[in-house]
Design an enzyme around this catalytic site. Structure first.
Site, PDB file in Angstrom:
ATOM      1  N   GLY A   1      99.084 -11.763  73.407  1.00  0.00           N
ATOM      2  CA  GLY A   1      99.486 -12.454  74.354  1.00  0.00           C
ATOM      3  C   GLY A   1     100.638 -12.861  74.467  1.00  0.00           C
TER       4      GLY A   1
ATOM      5  N   SER B   1      81.010 -16.373  72.953  1.00  0.00           N
ATOM      6  CA  SER B   1      81.315 -15.583  73.701  1.00  0.00           C
ATOM      7  C   SER B   1      79.808 -15.230  74.416  1.00  0.00           C
ATOM      8  CB  SER B   1      81.935 -14.074  73.496  1.00  0.00           C
ATOM      9  OG  SER B   1      81.799 -13.439  74.184  1.00  0.00           O
TER      10      SER B   1
ATOM     11  N   ASN C   1      81.823 -13.269  81.905  1.00  0.00           N
ATOM     12  CA  ASN C   1      82.368 -12.453  82.750  1.00  0.00           C
ATOM     13  C   ASN C   1      83.868 -13.817  83.365  1.00  0.00           C
ATOM     14  OD1 ASN C   1      80.529 -10.874  82.378  1.00  0.00           O
ATOM     15  ND2 ASN C   1      81.523  -9.503  82.640  1.00  0.00           N
TER      16      ASN C   1
ATOM     17  N   TYR D   1      82.203  -8.011  67.466  1.00  0.00           N
ATOM     18  CA  TYR D   1      82.530  -8.433  68.280  1.00  0.00           C
ATOM     19  C   TYR D   1      81.595  -9.736  68.822  1.00  0.00           C
ATOM     20  CZ  TYR D   1      84.339 -11.765  72.319  1.00  0.00           C
ATOM     21  OH  TYR D   1      84.686 -12.705  72.943  1.00  0.00           O
TER      22      TYR D   1
ATOM     23  N   LYS E   1      81.581 -13.314  67.049  1.00  0.00           N
ATOM     24  CA  LYS E   1      81.843 -14.865  67.678  1.00  0.00           C
ATOM     25  C   LYS E   1      80.527 -15.945  67.093  1.00  0.00           C
ATOM     26  CE  LYS E   1      85.122 -14.735  70.346  1.00  0.00           C
ATOM     27  NZ  LYS E   1      86.348 -15.793  70.055  1.00  0.00           N
TER      28      LYS E   1
ATOM     29  N   ARG F   1      76.961  -8.785  86.558  1.00  0.00           N
ATOM     30  CA  ARG F   1      77.212  -9.869  85.608  1.00  0.00           C
ATOM     31  C   ARG F   1      78.034 -11.368  86.119  1.00  0.00           C
ATOM     32  NH1 ARG F   1      75.473  -5.938  83.165  1.00  0.00           N
ATOM     33  NH2 ARG F   1      76.096  -4.418  81.443  1.00  0.00           N
TER      34      ARG F   1
HETATM   35  N1  LIG Z   1      87.806 -12.762  78.640  1.00  0.00           N
HETATM   36  C1  LIG Z   1      86.090 -13.113  78.693  1.00  0.00           C
HETATM   37  O1  LIG Z   1      86.162 -12.530  79.431  1.00  0.00           O
HETATM   38  C2  LIG Z   1      86.376 -13.784  77.345  1.00  0.00           C
HETATM   39  C3  LIG Z   1      84.850 -13.898  77.493  1.00  0.00           C
HETATM   40  C4  LIG Z   1      83.966 -14.293  76.019  1.00  0.00           C
HETATM   41  C5  LIG Z   1      84.776 -14.367  75.448  1.00  0.00           C
HETATM   42  N2  LIG Z   1      85.905 -15.237  75.176  1.00  0.00           N
HETATM   43  C6  LIG Z   1      87.262 -15.052  74.383  1.00  0.00           C
HETATM   44  O2  LIG Z   1      87.976 -16.030  74.671  1.00  0.00           O
HETATM   45  C7  LIG Z   1      89.174 -16.306  74.211  1.00  0.00           C
HETATM   46  C8  LIG Z   1      90.221 -16.212  74.791  1.00  0.00           C
HETATM   47  O3  LIG Z   1      89.822 -14.815  75.372  1.00  0.00           O
HETATM   48  P1  LIG Z   1      90.996 -13.980  76.255  1.00  0.00           P
HETATM   49  O4  LIG Z   1      90.649 -12.901  77.209  1.00  0.00           O
HETATM   50  O5  LIG Z   1      92.165 -15.205  76.476  1.00  0.00           O
HETATM   51  O6  LIG Z   1      91.885 -12.850  75.088  1.00  0.00           O
HETATM   52  P2  LIG Z   1      94.041 -12.589  74.583  1.00  0.00           P
HETATM   53  O7  LIG Z   1      93.651 -11.651  73.864  1.00  0.00           O
HETATM   54  O8  LIG Z   1      93.773 -13.033  76.306  1.00  0.00           O
HETATM   55  O9  LIG Z   1      93.902 -14.029  74.306  1.00  0.00           O
HETATM   56  C9  LIG Z   1      93.775 -14.260  72.928  1.00  0.00           C
HETATM   57  C10 LIG Z   1      95.330 -14.393  71.962  1.00  0.00           C
HETATM   58  O10 LIG Z   1      95.061 -14.622  70.781  1.00  0.00           O
HETATM   59  C11 LIG Z   1      95.659 -14.520  70.213  1.00  0.00           C
HETATM   60  N3  LIG Z   1      95.655 -14.248  69.124  1.00  0.00           N
HETATM   61  C12 LIG Z   1      94.340 -13.033  68.637  1.00  0.00           C
HETATM   62  N4  LIG Z   1      94.414 -12.934  67.253  1.00  0.00           N
HETATM   63  C13 LIG Z   1      95.633 -14.198  66.970  1.00  0.00           C
HETATM   64  C14 LIG Z   1      95.608 -14.410  65.551  1.00  0.00           C
HETATM   65  N5  LIG Z   1      95.034 -13.578  64.380  1.00  0.00           N
HETATM   66  N6  LIG Z   1      95.866 -15.259  64.964  1.00  0.00           N
HETATM   67  C15 LIG Z   1      96.977 -15.954  65.921  1.00  0.00           C
HETATM   68  N7  LIG Z   1      97.058 -16.011  67.330  1.00  0.00           N
HETATM   69  C16 LIG Z   1      96.061 -14.455  67.792  1.00  0.00           C
HETATM   70  C17 LIG Z   1      96.328 -12.852  70.935  1.00  0.00           C
HETATM   71  O11 LIG Z   1      97.628 -13.101  70.819  1.00  0.00           O
HETATM   72  C18 LIG Z   1      96.154 -13.446  72.601  1.00  0.00           C
HETATM   73  O12 LIG Z   1      97.152 -14.567  73.103  1.00  0.00           O
HETATM   74  C19 LIG Z   1      88.818 -14.982  72.949  1.00  0.00           C
HETATM   75  O13 LIG Z   1      88.623 -15.355  72.234  1.00  0.00           O
HETATM   76  C20 LIG Z   1      87.766 -13.876  73.368  1.00  0.00           C
HETATM   77  O14 LIG Z   1      86.986 -13.551  72.217  1.00  0.00           O
HETATM   78  C21 LIG Z   1      86.640 -14.317  76.601  1.00  0.00           C
END
Ligand SMILES: NC(=O)c1ccc[n+]([C@@H]2O[C@H](COP(=O)([O-])OP(=O)(O)OC[C@H]3O[C@@H](n4cnc5c(N)ncnc54)[C@H](O)[C@@H]3O)[C@@H](O)[C@H]2O)c1
Length: 320
Positions: free
Chosen positions: A36, A117, A170, A141, A145, A217
């Site tokens: 992030g 997810s 997605n 992964y 979850k 998707r």
């Molecule tokens: N993007 C998608 O399509 C999607 C789909 C299903 C689930 N998700 C889930 O949604 C959540 C957010 O996804 P996103 O797309 O915003 O991803 P992202 O990588 O942009 O955001 C994840 C955030 O968590 C922070 N982070 C990771 N590990 C950490 C830790 N141990 N301690 C503190 N901060 C931590 C990262 O710095 C980042 O800011 C995730 O858990 C992901 O698995 C995303």
């Protein structure tokens, strides 16, 4: 009273922060900035730069900011990479969730919305995935979850915890110009990166049993998703009961070729995608019903595919 958003400096988390602000709720972010960006956190929103694994800092944050509930999005989200990095994935997503739950139990914070997810389903053997579809995760992964969901349910049996888990499909698009998906593995950023670099975007396989041969998707807009997090948080905080799990899917699929066509229209960059071989383990189609979420979480597709693509492209361009 405030709401802790773990991972609030990430793509989806930052949209959740904006949605909380718009709803008049007070977000506080914990993020270790591993994927992030501090600039994704709006001015005035406290950002505690710490890992979920640091239980003491989470506990102090819950106390110092008088947190009433948590929206837990922090995690390692790269399903493909998780196969090579299982220990890292489990440590961030499982140990991290244990650490957060420990801090919540310690401080009596008893409301939790969890980012789960579609990867919990693996390759579903149905045309439309519902919450009753069996889970068969196919990567560390997806497993991490599902374990997160189990952990939360187990803690709720032992302690007071109101909770729900949202299984996203997605997630694409952008709700604010500065906030966009930076993932090096997702379709939209991959195609945009290729176009910006003057490379030809690639389709992996055009011989699937789908209407145009490319994989289908279920794409959902990040701002619609963020809104349902706020509704879930509010309803749980009001003592209303929610389902343990919701699919945030549209009930409708788009093929990779349809996405490419829309990207060509929106960007006005003319290209003919290169056809590459199928990627191992890519299912032909995954589409989910969002019926339960529509009933309980004001889940609606307020954005069509064109608006998903154009908002993502605008945010990508604004970022330079
Ligand atoms: N993007 C998608 O399509 C999607 C789909 C299903 C689930 N998700 C889930 O949604 C959540 C957010 O996804 P996103 O797309 O915003 O991803 P992202 O990588 O942009 O955001 C994840 C955030 O968590 C922070 N982070 C990771 N590990 C950490 C830790 N141990 N301690 C503190 N901060 C931590 C990262 O710095 C980042 O800011 C995730 O858990 C992901 O698995 C995303």
């Amino acid at each position: 009273m405030s709401w802790l958003v773990t991972g609030g400096a990430g793509y989806i988390g930052s949209h959740v922060v904006v949605a909380l602000l718009e709803a008049g709720m007070e977000p506080v972010v914990i993020d270790d900035l591993s994927s992030g960006f501090a600039r994704f956190v709006p001015d005035g929103v406290p950002l505690v730069e710490a890992s979920l694994l640091d239980t003491a800092t989470i506990t102090a944050t819950l106390r110092d900011h008088r947190v009433e509930g948590v929206i837990h999005l922090a995690g390692f989200k790269y399903a493909g990479v998780s196969v090579q990095r299982p220990l890292h994935t489990y440590s961030q997503n499982v140990t991290g969730t244990i650490s957060l739950l420990g801090a919540m139990v310690e401080t009596g914070v008893d409301t939790l919305v969890f980012s789960s997810s579609a990867a919990t389903y693996g390759t579903p053997d149905v045309d439309l995935v519902t919450e009753a579809t069996p889970t068969h995760p196919e990567s560390p992964y997806g497993e991490s979850k599902l374990i997160g969901e189990w952990l939360i349910a187990d803690v709720a049996r032992a302690h007071r915890l109101r909770h729900t888990s949202l299984r996203y499909f997605n997630v694409v698009g952008s709700g604010s110009p500065g906030l966009y998906d930076t993932s090096p593995h997702n379709l939209f950023p991959l195609v945009f990166d290729a176009l910006v670099a003057g490379r030809t975007p690639r389709i992996n396989g055009d011989d699937y049993p789908t209407p145009d041969g490319t994989t289908v998707r279920d794409y959902v807009h990040v701002a619609d998703l963020a809104h349902s997090h706020v509704v879930a948080a509010r309803r749980l905080a009001a003592g209303e009961s929610l389902e343990p799990v919701y699919n945030l899917g549209s009930g409708d699929g788009s093929s990779v070729r349809q996405i490419m066509d829309t990207i060509r229209e929106v960007t006005q960059i003319d290209f003919v995608p290169e056809i590459a071989p199928r990627r191992a383990g890519d299912p032909a189609q995954i589409v989910a019903s969002g019926k339960l979420a529509r009933r309980d979480l004001e889940w609606e597709m307020r954005h069509d595919l064109r608006s998903m693509v154009s908002s993502a492209w605008e945010a990508r361009q604004a970022a330079g």
